[in-house]
Scaffold this motif. Structure first.
Motif, short mmCIF file in Angstrom:
data_model
loop_
_atom_site.label_atom_id
_atom_site.label_comp_id
_atom_site.label_asym_id
_atom_site.label_seq_id
_atom_site.Cartn_x
_atom_site.Cartn_y
_atom_site.Cartn_z
N MET A 1 39.76 0.15 19.54
CA MET A 1 40.21 -0.35 20.83
C MET A 1 41.69 -0.09 21.01
O MET A 1 42.51 -0.41 20.14
CB MET A 1 39.95 -1.86 20.93
CG MET A 1 40.40 -2.48 22.24
SD MET A 1 40.06 -4.26 22.27
CE MET A 1 40.61 -4.66 23.94
N ASP A 2 42.07 0.52 22.11
CA ASP A 2 43.47 0.77 22.40
C ASP A 2 44.06 -0.48 23.04
O ASP A 2 43.66 -0.88 24.14
CB ASP A 2 43.59 1.97 23.35
CG ASP A 2 45.03 2.30 23.69
OD1 ASP A 2 45.94 1.64 23.15
OD2 ASP A 2 45.25 3.22 24.50
N LEU A 3 45.01 -1.09 22.38
CA LEU A 3 45.62 -2.32 22.88
C LEU A 3 46.62 -2.06 23.99
O LEU A 3 47.09 -3.00 24.64
CB LEU A 3 46.30 -3.08 21.74
CG LEU A 3 45.39 -3.61 20.63
CD1 LEU A 3 46.23 -4.31 19.56
CD2 LEU A 3 44.33 -4.55 21.19
N GLY A 4 46.99 -0.81 24.21
CA GLY A 4 47.93 -0.50 25.28
C GLY A 4 49.36 -0.88 24.96
O GLY A 4 50.14 -1.19 25.86
N LEU A 5 49.72 -0.85 23.68
CA LEU A 5 51.06 -1.29 23.27
C LEU A 5 52.07 -0.15 23.12
O LEU A 5 53.25 -0.41 22.89
CB LEU A 5 50.97 -2.05 21.93
CG LEU A 5 50.39 -3.46 22.04
CD1 LEU A 5 50.08 -4.03 20.65
CD2 LEU A 5 51.35 -4.39 22.77
N ALA A 29 53.03 -0.10 14.26
CA ALA A 29 51.93 0.83 14.07
C ALA A 29 51.20 1.11 15.38
O ALA A 29 50.63 2.19 15.57
CB ALA A 29 50.95 0.29 13.03
N GLU A 30 51.21 0.13 16.29
CA GLU A 30 50.55 0.28 17.59
C GLU A 30 51.43 1.00 18.61
O GLU A 30 51.02 1.20 19.75
CB GLU A 30 50.15 -1.10 18.14
CG GLU A 30 49.01 -1.76 17.40
CD GLU A 30 47.67 -1.09 17.67
OE1 GLU A 30 47.51 -0.46 18.74
OE2 GLU A 30 46.77 -1.21 16.81
N GLY A 31 52.65 1.36 18.21
CA GLY A 31 53.50 2.14 19.09
C GLY A 31 54.62 1.39 19.77
O GLY A 31 55.32 1.96 20.63
N CYS A 32 54.82 0.12 19.43
CA CYS A 32 55.94 -0.63 20.00
C CYS A 32 57.26 -0.22 19.40
O CYS A 32 57.33 0.18 18.23
CB CYS A 32 55.76 -2.13 19.75
SG CYS A 32 54.43 -2.93 20.64
N VAL A 33 58.32 -0.32 20.18
CA VAL A 33 59.68 -0.35 19.64
C VAL A 33 59.92 -1.80 19.25
O VAL A 33 59.72 -2.71 20.06
CB VAL A 33 60.70 0.10 20.69
CG1 VAL A 33 62.11 0.05 20.11
CG2 VAL A 33 60.37 1.49 21.20
N SER A 239 49.23 -8.08 23.89
CA SER A 239 48.94 -6.76 24.43
C SER A 239 48.33 -6.84 25.83
O SER A 239 47.78 -7.87 26.23
CB SER A 239 47.98 -6.02 23.51
OG SER A 239 46.65 -6.52 23.67
N PRO A 240 48.36 -5.74 26.58
CA PRO A 240 47.68 -5.68 27.87
C PRO A 240 46.18 -5.91 27.76
O PRO A 240 45.54 -6.28 28.76
CB PRO A 240 47.99 -4.26 28.36
CG PRO A 240 49.29 -3.91 27.72
CD PRO A 240 49.20 -4.53 26.35
#
Length: 261
Positions: A1-5, A29-33, A239-240
């Motif tokens: 599932m893509d959390l949209g982060l 890891a989910e792409g947040c700064v 997350s979104p």
């Protein structure tokens, strides 16, 4: 599932170790700064370097004493400038010392207030100008916010206050599209829990192994949780993917809390 982060800008307090570090790692890891803090600049830098190396993420460190109102505000403002705004704010602080009410002093309560409840309020007020529609604030407390624990009298009182603050802000900030939730860890295998187990073992004159066995017997899933299990729930809530969840209290406790409400 893509959390949209991916690309979201997050700060996690007290994140050089334990649950804070686990959350920061999952967010990175989910792409947040991610901006993290610790009272120790060396510990913060070491954690940021480790998380960045493990995830390939963009992680920044700062030394922040969460009992210092000005230090919190300065860090939040600086992080917002550096990252071009904030989408996710996760206040955090080590819990007050274990003690029964009769064994505490007024000074103990003042210190515990500054560490636990006042810091949470300061994070909320300082971050509010930087938050907008789609942003999320996530408070972290403990089982003591739902079920009083005599040996953790100060935590019980002030964590309960943080839980109430989360509910209050969820109502107040909802019209602006800002979500506020509250996440409770159960017995998670962190340094803090190991310290509490050691304190219990000493006070009861039993081994730490026996303390852990008794605690595990009281957990329906029969074991302590792992930090990454708690962090996964935190990442979802900010997350979104959780865009219609606010004012919620979620427990990651292996079924320990039996309360219906």
């Amino acid at each position: 599932m893509d959390l949209g982060l991916t690309g979201k800008r997050a700060i996690v307090a007290a994140a050089s170790a334990g649950l804070g570090a686990a959350i920061a790692e999952v967010l990175a890891a989910e792409g947040c700064v991610v901006g993290i803090s610790s009272r120790s600049a060396d510990r913060a830098e070491a954690a940021a370097e480790r998380i960045a190396a493990d995830t390939g993420g963009d992680v920044h460190a700062a030394a922040v004493d969460v009992t210092d109102i000005d230090a919190i505000s300065s860090w939040i403002d600086a992080a917002a400038v550096r990252m071009g705004g904030l989408d996710i704010v996760i206040p955090n602080a080590g819990g007050p010392p274990a003690a029964r009410f009769d064994d505490t002093s007024p000074d103990d309560w003042d210190s515990a207030y500054a560490l636990t409840l006042r810091s949470a309020m300061t994070f909320a007020s300082a971050s509010r100008p930087h938050l907008s529609t789609g942003s999320a604030l996530l408070f972290m407390t403990s089982i003591s916010s739902r079920e009083p624990i005599s040996a953790l009298s100060m935590s019980t009182v002030f964590r309960g206050g943080v839980a109430s603050l989360a509910k209050l802000l969820a109502d107040d900030w909802a019209p602006d599209g800002i979500r506020v939730n509250h996440l409770i860890p159960g017995r998670i295998a962190t340094e803090r829990v190991a310290s509490l187990d050691a304190s219990a073992a000493e006070s009861q004159s039993i081994s730490v192994h026996e303390v852990r066995r008794r605690n595990e017997d009281a957990i329906p899933l029969g074991r302590y949780g792992e930090p990454h299990e708690y962090a996964a729930a935190a990442a979802f809530l900010v997350s979104p993917a959780a865009s219609y969840i606010t004012g919620a209290t979620v427990q990651v406790d292996g079924g320990t809390i039996r309360a219906i409400t």
